[in-house]
Design a protein around this motif. Structure first.
Motif, mmCIF file in Angstrom:
data_model
loop_
_atom_site.group_PDB
_atom_site.id
_atom_site.type_symbol
_atom_site.label_atom_id
_atom_site.label_comp_id
_atom_site.label_asym_id
_atom_site.label_seq_id
_atom_site.Cartn_x
_atom_site.Cartn_y
_atom_site.Cartn_z
ATOM 1 N N LEU A 19 0.810 -1.411 -0.079
ATOM 2 C CA LEU A 19 -0.016 0.041 0.032
ATOM 3 C C LEU A 19 0.816 1.374 0.165
ATOM 4 C CD1 LEU A 19 -2.926 1.057 -0.116
ATOM 5 C CD2 LEU A 19 -3.027 0.929 2.393
ATOM 6 N N ALA A 20 1.869 0.954 0.795
ATOM 7 C CA ALA A 20 2.976 2.460 0.640
ATOM 8 C C ALA A 20 3.402 2.553 -0.835
ATOM 9 C CB ALA A 20 4.206 2.012 1.680
ATOM 10 N N GLY A 21 3.736 1.467 -1.395
ATOM 11 C CA GLY A 21 4.198 1.636 -2.768
ATOM 12 C C GLY A 21 3.380 2.164 -3.775
ATOM 13 N N PHE A 22 1.855 1.920 -3.614
ATOM 14 C CA PHE A 22 0.766 2.426 -4.338
ATOM 15 C C PHE A 22 0.674 4.134 -4.109
ATOM 16 C CE2 PHE A 22 -3.507 4.055 -3.911
ATOM 17 C CZ PHE A 22 -4.012 3.830 -5.284
ATOM 18 N N TYR A 23 0.643 4.345 -2.916
ATOM 19 C CA TYR A 23 0.667 5.675 -2.545
ATOM 20 C C TYR A 23 1.972 6.446 -2.944
ATOM 21 C CZ TYR A 23 -3.814 5.883 -0.731
ATOM 22 O OH TYR A 23 -5.270 5.587 -0.604
ATOM 23 N N ALA A 24 3.022 5.983 -2.787
ATOM 24 C CA ALA A 24 4.257 6.336 -3.466
ATOM 25 C C ALA A 24 4.262 6.634 -5.127
ATOM 26 C CB ALA A 24 5.619 5.652 -3.178
ATOM 27 N N GLU A 25 3.615 5.947 -5.963
ATOM 28 C CA GLU A 25 3.283 5.911 -7.221
ATOM 29 C C GLU A 25 2.476 7.164 -7.543
ATOM 30 O OE1 GLU A 25 4.855 4.646 -9.863
ATOM 31 O OE2 GLU A 25 6.319 3.578 -8.606
ATOM 32 N N VAL A 26 1.406 7.234 -6.531
ATOM 33 C CA VAL A 26 0.460 8.576 -6.640
ATOM 34 C C VAL A 26 0.939 9.742 -6.477
ATOM 35 C CG1 VAL A 26 -1.700 9.397 -6.045
ATOM 36 C CG2 VAL A 26 -1.555 6.824 -6.478
ATOM 37 N N LEU A 27 1.801 9.736 -5.130
ATOM 38 C CA LEU A 27 1.974 11.041 -4.547
ATOM 39 C C LEU A 27 3.695 11.424 -4.448
ATOM 40 C CD1 LEU A 27 0.208 10.682 -0.894
ATOM 41 C CD2 LEU A 27 -0.462 12.060 -3.092
ATOM 42 N N GLY A 28 4.372 10.277 -4.928
ATOM 43 C CA GLY A 28 5.880 10.622 -4.994
ATOM 44 C C GLY A 28 6.479 10.311 -3.741
ATOM 45 N N GLY A 29 7.564 10.385 -3.246
ATOM 46 C CA GLY A 29 8.263 10.226 -2.097
ATOM 47 C C GLY A 29 8.893 8.949 -1.971
ATOM 48 N N THR A 30 9.440 8.539 -0.661
ATOM 49 C CA THR A 30 10.268 7.574 -0.365
ATOM 50 C C THR A 30 9.468 6.609 0.536
ATOM 51 O OG1 THR A 30 12.140 9.011 -0.794
ATOM 52 C CG2 THR A 30 12.616 7.066 0.353
ATOM 53 N N VAL A 31 9.666 5.396 0.096
ATOM 54 C CA VAL A 31 9.170 4.482 1.210
ATOM 55 C C VAL A 31 10.240 4.106 2.019
ATOM 56 C CG1 VAL A 31 7.926 2.101 1.229
ATOM 57 C CG2 VAL A 31 7.358 3.824 -0.631
ATOM 58 N N GLU A 32 9.862 3.856 3.099
ATOM 59 C CA GLU A 32 10.900 3.304 4.339
ATOM 60 C C GLU A 32 10.229 2.474 5.288
ATOM 61 O OE1 GLU A 32 12.226 6.993 6.335
ATOM 62 O OE2 GLU A 32 13.029 7.899 4.426
ATOM 63 N N GLY A 33 11.007 1.450 5.480
ATOM 64 C CA GLY A 33 10.780 0.172 6.476
ATOM 65 C C GLY A 33 10.215 -0.838 5.766
ATOM 66 N N GLU A 34 10.158 -1.974 6.778
ATOM 67 C CA GLU A 34 9.576 -3.329 6.119
ATOM 68 C C GLU A 34 8.646 -3.828 7.370
ATOM 69 O OE1 GLU A 34 10.024 -4.955 3.375
ATOM 70 O OE2 GLU A 34 11.499 -3.569 2.482
ATOM 71 N N GLY A 35 7.924 -5.051 7.269
ATOM 72 C CA GLY A 35 7.362 -5.532 8.330
ATOM 73 C C GLY A 35 6.034 -4.829 8.577
ATOM 74 N N ASP A 36 5.656 -4.882 9.689
ATOM 75 C CA ASP A 36 4.269 -4.112 10.237
ATOM 76 C C ASP A 36 4.038 -2.947 10.131
ATOM 77 O OD1 ASP A 36 3.848 -7.165 10.613
ATOM 78 O OD2 ASP A 36 3.937 -6.886 12.872
ATOM 79 N N TRP A 37 5.115 -2.109 9.936
ATOM 80 C CA TRP A 37 5.092 -0.538 9.811
ATOM 81 C C TRP A 37 5.926 -0.113 8.818
ATOM 82 C CZ3 TRP A 37 2.094 2.692 13.073
ATOM 83 C CH2 TRP A 37 2.426 4.090 12.760
ATOM 84 N N VAL A 38 5.341 0.696 7.678
ATOM 85 C CA VAL A 38 5.837 1.203 6.670
ATOM 86 C C VAL A 38 5.651 2.683 6.454
ATOM 87 C CG1 VAL A 38 6.543 1.110 4.185
ATOM 88 C CG2 VAL A 38 6.147 -0.807 5.556
ATOM 89 N N ASP A 39 6.666 3.597 6.160
ATOM 90 C CA ASP A 39 6.598 4.951 6.207
ATOM 91 C C ASP A 39 6.508 5.481 4.760
ATOM 92 O OD1 ASP A 39 6.102 5.862 8.889
ATOM 93 O OD2 ASP A 39 8.202 5.414 9.194
ATOM 94 N N LEU A 40 5.551 6.509 4.511
ATOM 95 C CA LEU A 40 5.945 7.173 3.033
ATOM 96 C C LEU A 40 6.241 8.540 3.420
ATOM 97 C CD1 LEU A 40 5.847 7.256 -0.019
ATOM 98 C CD2 LEU A 40 3.407 7.592 0.073
ATOM 99 N N LYS A 41 7.402 8.896 3.178
ATOM 100 C CA LYS A 41 7.912 10.504 3.502
ATOM 101 C C LYS A 41 7.469 11.212 2.000
ATOM 102 C CE LYS A 41 10.055 9.360 7.172
ATOM 103 N NZ LYS A 41 9.454 9.483 8.614
#
Length: 118
Positions: A19-41
């Motif tokens: 889901l972070a990858g989906f929003y990174a494609e929509v909004l741009g930014g950097t996906v950080e983290g793995e597992g149960d918590w992932v951030d999109l900066k």
């Protein structure tokens, strides 16, 4: 005077990285983290975070008996181009798309969001 500052908006989902990858494609930014918590900066914006939620049930749009909880409004320059892009990324329409200034979709995990003419 404010008591707090918004740090992050967190979306529950079954697969945080996807889901972070989906929003990174929509909004741009950097996906950080793995597992149960992932951030999109997101550049110049509030960060989004994605938290694994076992038994996740997506919100319903619209539904008088099952609250949607919240949705994201995403400003775009070209509604048609943005729609084509989010559909290619796995979003699905939630409402009849008309000549209004916004269009409603669900992300791949089922969270509602709107593309809004900017």
């Amino acid at each position: 005077m404010a008591l707090a500052k918004l740090g992050v908006v967190v979306l529950d989902c079954p697969d945080p990285r996807a889901l972070a990858g989906f929003y990174a494609e929509v909004l741009g930014g950097t996906v950080e983290g793995e597992g149960d918590w992932v951030d999109l900066k997101v550049p110049g914006g509030v960060a989004l975070a994605f938290q694994k939620a076992p038994g996740f049930v997506p919100p319903k749009w619209p539904s008088a008996d099952a609250s949607q909880q919240f949705h994201l409004d995403l400003d775009v320059e070209d509604l048609d181009a943005a729609e084509k892009g989010v559909l290619a990324l796995g979003a699905r329409p939630l409402a009849q798309q008309g000549a209004t200034g916004f269009r409603v979709y669900a992300d791949p995990a089922g969270h509602p969001f709107c593309l809004c003419a900017g």
